[in-house]
Write a protein that holds these residues in place. Sequence first.
Motif, PDB file in Angstrom:
ATOM      1  N   ILE A 172      -8.243 -11.550 -15.583  1.00 42.24           N
ATOM      2  CA  ILE A 172      -8.859 -11.681 -14.270  1.00 42.24           C
ATOM      3  C   ILE A 172      -9.157 -10.301 -13.691  1.00 42.24           C
ATOM      4  CG2 ILE A 172      -8.489 -12.488 -11.909  1.00 42.24           C
ATOM      5  CD1 ILE A 172      -6.800 -14.726 -13.062  1.00 42.24           C
ATOM      6  N   LYS A 173     -10.383 -10.130 -13.274  1.00 42.55           N
ATOM      7  CA  LYS A 173     -10.829  -8.849 -12.731  1.00 42.55           C
ATOM      8  C   LYS A 173     -10.163  -8.562 -11.392  1.00 42.55           C
ATOM      9  CE  LYS A 173     -13.740  -5.290 -12.643  1.00 42.55           C
ATOM     10  NZ  LYS A 173     -13.754  -4.246 -13.685  1.00 42.55           N
ATOM     11  N   CYS A 174      -9.762  -7.319 -11.195  1.00 47.68           N
ATOM     12  CA  CYS A 174      -9.217  -6.892  -9.903  1.00 47.68           C
ATOM     13  C   CYS A 174      -9.596  -5.444  -9.655  1.00 47.68           C
ATOM     14  CB  CYS A 174      -7.702  -7.076  -9.839  1.00 47.68           C
ATOM     15  SG  CYS A 174      -6.779  -6.000 -10.953  1.00 47.68           S
ATOM     16  N   TYR A 175      -9.478  -5.019  -8.428  1.00 45.96           N
ATOM     17  CA  TYR A 175      -9.781  -3.636  -8.045  1.00 45.96           C
ATOM     18  C   TYR A 175      -8.564  -3.051  -7.337  1.00 45.96           C
ATOM     19  CZ  TYR A 175     -14.516  -5.233  -8.959  1.00 45.96           C
ATOM     20  OH  TYR A 175     -15.630  -5.764  -9.557  1.00 45.96           O
ATOM     21  N   VAL A 176      -8.308  -1.781  -7.598  1.00 46.70           N
ATOM     22  CA  VAL A 176      -7.119  -1.118  -7.057  1.00 46.70           C
ATOM     23  C   VAL A 176      -7.526   0.169  -6.366  1.00 46.70           C
ATOM     24  CG1 VAL A 176      -5.022   0.115  -7.688  1.00 46.70           C
ATOM     25  CG2 VAL A 176      -5.485  -2.112  -8.682  1.00 46.70           C
ATOM     26  N   ASP A 177      -7.031   0.380  -5.162  1.00 45.14           N
ATOM     27  CA  ASP A 177      -7.241   1.621  -4.424  1.00 45.14           C
ATOM     28  C   ASP A 177      -5.889   2.301  -4.243  1.00 45.14           C
ATOM     29  OD1 ASP A 177      -8.170   3.666  -2.838  1.00 45.14           O
ATOM     30  OD2 ASP A 177      -8.203   2.466  -0.999  1.00 45.14           O
ATOM     31  N   GLY A 178      -5.780   3.496  -4.745  1.00 39.96           N
ATOM     32  CA  GLY A 178      -4.516   4.222  -4.666  1.00 39.96           C
ATOM     33  C   GLY A 178      -4.291   5.030  -5.928  1.00 39.96           C
ATOM     34  N   PRO A 179      -3.056   5.442  -6.180  1.00 38.13           N
ATOM     35  CA  PRO A 179      -1.829   5.122  -5.434  1.00 38.13           C
ATOM     36  C   PRO A 179      -1.642   6.007  -4.212  1.00 38.13           C
ATOM     37  CG  PRO A 179      -1.279   6.510  -7.283  1.00 38.13           C
ATOM     38  CD  PRO A 179      -2.771   6.287  -7.367  1.00 38.13           C
ATOM     39  N   TYR A 180      -0.792   5.538  -3.310  1.00 34.12           N
ATOM     40  CA  TYR A 180      -0.460   6.281  -2.106  1.00 34.12           C
ATOM     41  C   TYR A 180       1.048   6.499  -2.050  1.00 34.12           C
ATOM     42  CZ  TYR A 180      -5.201   5.057  -0.737  1.00 34.12           C
ATOM     43  OH  TYR A 180      -6.562   4.916  -0.697  1.00 34.12           O
ATOM     44  N   GLY A 181       1.426   7.676  -1.562  1.00 31.81           N
ATOM     45  CA  GLY A 181       2.833   8.057  -1.549  1.00 31.81           C
ATOM     46  C   GLY A 181       3.606   7.437  -0.400  1.00 31.81           C
ATOM     47  N   THR A 182       4.915   7.392  -0.544  1.00 30.95           N
ATOM     48  CA  THR A 182       5.827   6.847   0.454  1.00 30.95           C
ATOM     49  C   THR A 182       7.016   7.789   0.612  1.00 30.95           C
ATOM     50  OG1 THR A 182       7.110   5.593  -1.176  1.00 30.95           O
ATOM     51  CG2 THR A 182       5.180   4.494  -0.227  1.00 30.95           C
ATOM     52  N   PRO A 183       7.884   7.534   1.584  1.00 31.27           N
ATOM     53  CA  PRO A 183       9.084   8.375   1.741  1.00 31.27           C
ATOM     54  C   PRO A 183       9.983   8.390   0.513  1.00 31.27           C
ATOM     55  CG  PRO A 183       8.735   7.039   3.706  1.00 31.27           C
ATOM     56  CD  PRO A 183       7.741   6.566   2.691  1.00 31.27           C
ATOM     57  N   THR A 184       9.897   7.369  -0.334  1.00 27.00           N
ATOM     58  CA  THR A 184      10.787   7.295  -1.488  1.00 27.00           C
ATOM     59  C   THR A 184      10.517   8.403  -2.504  1.00 27.00           C
ATOM     60  OG1 THR A 184       9.268   5.670  -2.467  1.00 27.00           O
ATOM     61  CG2 THR A 184      11.177   4.824  -1.301  1.00 27.00           C
ATOM     62  N   ARG A 185       9.416   9.136  -2.349  1.00 27.31           N
ATOM     63  CA  ARG A 185       9.169  10.274  -3.253  1.00 27.31           C
ATOM     64  C   ARG A 185      10.240  11.346  -3.124  1.00 27.31           C
ATOM     65  NH1 ARG A 185       2.872  11.864  -4.269  1.00 27.31           N
ATOM     66  NH2 ARG A 185       2.190   9.861  -5.131  1.00 27.31           N
ATOM     67  N   GLN A 186      11.003  11.294  -2.018  1.00 27.06           N
ATOM     68  CA  GLN A 186      12.054  12.286  -1.804  1.00 27.06           C
ATOM     69  C   GLN A 186      13.320  11.981  -2.606  1.00 27.06           C
ATOM     70  OE1 GLN A 186      11.559  15.010   0.218  1.00 27.06           O
ATOM     71  NE2 GLN A 186       9.459  14.291   0.450  1.00 27.06           N
ATOM     72  N   ILE A 187      13.365  10.815  -3.245  1.00 28.50           N
ATOM     73  CA  ILE A 187      14.594  10.392  -3.914  1.00 28.50           C
ATOM     74  C   ILE A 187      15.030  11.381  -4.984  1.00 28.50           C
ATOM     75  CG2 ILE A 187      15.488   8.670  -5.540  1.00 28.50           C
ATOM     76  CD1 ILE A 187      14.232   6.527  -3.839  1.00 28.50           C
ATOM     77  N   PHE A 188      14.097  11.825  -5.805  1.00 28.20           N
ATOM     78  CA  PHE A 188      14.467  12.674  -6.941  1.00 28.20           C
ATOM     79  C   PHE A 188      14.829  14.097  -6.516  1.00 28.20           C
ATOM     80  CE2 PHE A 188      11.948   9.237  -8.707  1.00 28.20           C
ATOM     81  CZ  PHE A 188      12.740   8.843  -9.765  1.00 28.20           C
TER      82      PHE A 188
END
Length: 784
Positions: free
Chosen positions: A581-597
């Motif tokens: 099934i065809k789909c379209y994706v816009d992103g990715p976009y960052g979140t606060p969880t990028r600080q985890i590492f």
Amino acid sequence: MSVDEDSRWLEWVTKQFETIAGDDKEIDIDEFKTALKVKESFFAERFFALFDSDGSGSISLDELLKALNLLIHGDETDKLRFLFQVYDVDAGSGSIDPDELRTVLKSCLQESAISLPEEKLDDLTLVLFESADKDSSGSITFEELKAELENFPEVMENLTISAANWLKPPDQEQKKAQTPRYLTWAYWQNNSRKLLFLCGYVLLNLMLFVGAMLYHRKGGGWFMLAKGCGQCLNFNCTFVMVLMLRRCLTWLRATWVVRVLPLDQNILLHQMVGYAILFFTLVHTAAHIINFARKSQSGGFSLWEYLLTTRPGIGWVKGTSSLTGVILQLLICLMVFCSSTFVRRSGHFEVFYWTHLSYIWVWILLIIHCANFWKWFVVPGFVFLLEKIVGIAVSRIGGLYIVEVNLLPSKVTHLVIRRPQFFQFKPGDYIYINIPVIAKYEWHPFTISSAPEQPDTMWLHVRSMGQWTNRLYEYFRQPESQAVCPKQLATSLRKRRQEKRQQKDQMFLSSESQKAVASNQDDTIELTMFRQNGSQSGAASGPETLVEFPPEEPGLTERGEIPPLREVSAKSGENHRFCNIKCYVDGPYGTPTRQIFASEHAVLIGAGIGITPFASILQSIMYRYRMRKHTYPNCSSSGCENVKDSDMRLRKVDFIWINRDQKSFEWFVSLLTKLEMEQADGEPEGQFLEMHMYMTSALSKNDMKAIGLQMALDLLAKKEEKDSITGLRTRTQPGRPEWEKVFQKLSKENKGKVHVFYCGAPALAKVIKAQCEHFGFNFYKENF
């Protein structure tokens, strides 16, 4: 209790009794059941029989007071005696036999909304009975039950009947004079970036307002007020757009700017600016109306001509300022109203989505309405347009297809999307997805639940909570011939995969991955696993997908590499299917969880479907943890802590998942099982990943209707080394977390600075954030 407290309690119980009792001033069994609000009549009947001391079939006020006096004012022995009488079903033998205990435990399960097989109920009964029956006499005496309960000191501290809260007077503790939370040093320290930003924002608006008023001081007070608000609107109507430049904000999160500006709270700031726009708009409009009313009194034009016509010639585009102002007022009020929480969270996300698209008309009308607005708008508008063009271009490049769908418990739809080679993301990132067969023009944000290290595909887990998500779930729940277009190539590919899976089934079953555990009883649910070199094979059914880290290939460790992950599909059923099934994706976009590492001690807290961001993060964490073990195979956990790892500084991860009921655990439990298996037992510094599960519908260990069950679950978990509810090694705790005790324990572990990451309901976020401020932990909240 003091004399005053005792008299207050007596007055309260008398009042409650009169409310519940009928005209005969007696409480019968039906009224008693209604008052206790119990799910299972067993406990209501047992409590009623014990309260009804004269056996009249009803409870008088004196009988009620006598029983309550024992439960509330009595000592531990009195309460235990009452508990023993509840468990002694035949009420005459003076002991509890196995059948009586089984009856009680079965009712406990129903009260706590826990569903277990009959065989498991037998196991729970036997393990508790054998532990309590010290003399192996075949029955449990009061002394034996008391001795058994002494092994659970936390239960003895507060033995209550939670369902009888109506019997307890409301707390009237004197409120101590406490410093408001917003004035404490801890609050300002933990929110310094946001508070400084807001101070700058308010100061800038004040400067713009005063400057515009002084510039137009010759026009009179109301005209000055209108112009001051208009200048603030020029700024805010462009700034509200800047806060939603997601690609720019994602890029800035990787720079030093994230340490200065509150980028993680852009959604909150966007909402605040939106309310500021509404405020300035209302004041701006009201000031102009009053000014026009005063002008109309001196002749020339009437008030309605000033407001609804172009005759006065006000405005730089053919005198349209008043008309565009009225339209703008209506549009802005509509957008703010439809953006409110009760609209977005009540299953009407589409109302919010389509009305919010009115921002295009708002900007066009603002350019026509105000001669200077274009000067504020041109640069942010160009960047915004560029972001949109890039987003459209990226979403249309390298056709994305949903290749696999799993319908999981709790109405969760698991989408497996073929991942383009150019699509790179970080753990916890989210995307906007458009599926034309569901809704041609709608885009909805969802967190990527697979790890970046997983090639070829990415996962989304979508909880059915609104119109679009329900349509998605129902679309794939239909028979395959209706839901999926019968394309020849897709059907051929599906058949070929199934044939390969059958051919290699025997090889897979003999491998180590056969050890994977899933605690779901639905045989039709897909369990996707990952093995080296991509050999496809069958697998035991389970509720969710997981990652299988295979035995390493020779030579990979020496090169500092980890064997690649490949997808192998398991058996399909009515809740699992292949598709195209065809789909379209816009992103990715960052979140606060990028600080985890970048953290040393990360605490991940998810409530319900809020677990989704952590699915990707936990997989990536364990992948990097395993890579560290491969790179430094001879170092202990404590030794590895000193290894400089640019990708991951983590020394400890605590994962807390709070769910309402047992079923909510099922769709994610197999991944957690695999993560538990990845860790080596007996490491010097303890477990790297520690899990904490909470089930809020289950009654706490202190409740008389659950104490026996929780004791049995504890004993059986120790015996079988796994939890009876989830199948994990981690014991599922009943009730809600006591956050003060949880955070106190975390602070004593001394694993470095604690960073708490939360995704879930806003109400719980406030509670957790307050505790973080108290203990000095950094708090991050996932937002869309």
